[in-house]
Design a protein around this motif. Structure first.
Motif, short mmCIF file in Angstrom:
data_model
loop_
_atom_site.label_atom_id
_atom_site.label_comp_id
_atom_site.label_asym_id
_atom_site.label_seq_id
_atom_site.Cartn_x
_atom_site.Cartn_y
_atom_site.Cartn_z
N SER A 35 -7.69 -10.72 -3.78
CA SER A 35 -8.37 -9.68 -3.02
C SER A 35 -7.98 -9.76 -1.56
O SER A 35 -8.05 -10.84 -0.96
CB SER A 35 -9.87 -9.81 -3.14
OG SER A 35 -10.52 -8.95 -2.21
N GLN A 62 0.85 -1.19 0.00
CA GLN A 62 0.00 0.00 0.00
C GLN A 62 0.88 1.24 0.00
O GLN A 62 1.66 1.45 0.94
CB GLN A 62 -0.93 0.01 1.21
CG GLN A 62 -1.97 1.11 1.16
CD GLN A 62 -3.09 0.89 2.18
OE1 GLN A 62 -2.94 0.13 3.13
NE2 GLN A 62 -4.21 1.55 1.97
N ASN A 103 -9.64 -9.01 0.84
CA ASN A 103 -10.82 -9.35 1.64
C ASN A 103 -10.86 -10.83 2.02
O ASN A 103 -11.54 -11.20 2.98
CB ASN A 103 -12.10 -8.99 0.88
CG ASN A 103 -12.23 -7.50 0.65
OD1 ASN A 103 -11.76 -6.70 1.45
ND2 ASN A 103 -12.84 -7.12 -0.45
N LYS A 134 -3.11 5.39 -1.79
CA LYS A 134 -3.60 4.36 -2.69
C LYS A 134 -4.19 3.19 -1.91
O LYS A 134 -3.90 3.02 -0.73
CB LYS A 134 -2.46 3.86 -3.59
CG LYS A 134 -1.94 4.92 -4.55
CD LYS A 134 -0.95 4.33 -5.53
CE LYS A 134 -0.48 5.36 -6.54
NZ LYS A 134 0.48 4.76 -7.52
N GLU A 135 -4.97 2.38 -2.59
CA GLU A 135 -5.54 1.21 -1.97
C GLU A 135 -4.48 0.10 -1.86
O GLU A 135 -3.50 0.08 -2.60
CB GLU A 135 -6.74 0.71 -2.78
CG GLU A 135 -7.92 1.65 -2.77
CD GLU A 135 -9.13 1.05 -3.45
OE1 GLU A 135 -10.21 1.69 -3.38
OE2 GLU A 135 -9.02 -0.03 -4.03
N ARG A 136 -4.73 -0.79 -0.93
CA ARG A 136 -3.84 -1.94 -0.80
C ARG A 136 -3.97 -2.81 -2.05
O ARG A 136 -5.08 -3.12 -2.50
CB ARG A 136 -4.21 -2.73 0.46
CG ARG A 136 -3.21 -3.78 0.86
CD ARG A 136 -3.49 -4.28 2.26
NE ARG A 136 -3.35 -3.23 3.26
CZ ARG A 136 -3.37 -3.44 4.56
NH1 ARG A 136 -3.51 -4.69 5.03
NH2 ARG A 136 -3.27 -2.43 5.41
N GLU A 137 -2.84 -3.22 -2.60
CA GLU A 137 -2.86 -4.00 -3.82
C GLU A 137 -2.10 -5.32 -3.68
O GLU A 137 -1.13 -5.42 -2.92
CB GLU A 137 -2.27 -3.20 -5.00
CG GLU A 137 -0.81 -2.90 -4.89
CD GLU A 137 -0.25 -2.29 -6.18
OE1 GLU A 137 -0.98 -2.19 -7.19
OE2 GLU A 137 0.94 -1.93 -6.18
#
Length: 125
Positions: A108, A38, A110, A42-45
């Motif tokens: 992802s 991250q 998640n 920015k978003e975590r990638e």
């Protein structure tokens, strides 16, 4: 599972670093493992993932050919070897554990159940 990431630091463009993620608990070998990053704002990638056996790996296109994920189940540790680093790789890197659903590696965040605290990687130009 508790995870502890280490190995980050400051490196010049073109250099290399190896990140480590040490896990506690006797069930480490039953989890697929992943690395994410991250950058500020920015978003975590997703970066890379490896199955519990270590036989299958998956990489983001942005790191393919430069980064290598591996694991040593005897040491309860997963690694991320990063070569040919560029300033675009600057981020906090996190390791994570995914209770597997078959042999599918997931990208992802998640789906990942446990996370390490992150280690900063800074690449100067």
């Amino acid at each position: 599972v508790q995870l502890q990431a280490s190995g980050g630091g400051l490196v010049q463009a073109g250099g290399s670093l190896r990140l480590s993620c040490a896990a506690s608990g006797r069930t480490f070998s039953s989890y697929h493992m992943g690395w994410f990053r991250q950058a500020p704002g920015k978003e975590r990638e997703f970066v890379a993932a490896i199955t519990w056996s270590g036989k299958t790996t998956l990489y983001a296109d942005s790191v393919k050919g430069r980064f290598t994920i591996s694991r040593d189940n005897a040491k309860n540790t997963v690694y991320l070897q990063m070569n040919s680093l560029s300033p675009e790789d600057t981020a906090v890197y996190y390791c994570a554990a995914d209770r597997p659903s078959g042999l599918v590696l997931r990208t992802s965040p998640n789906f990942y159940d446990y996370w390490g605290q992150g280690t900063q990687v800074t690449v100067s130009s």
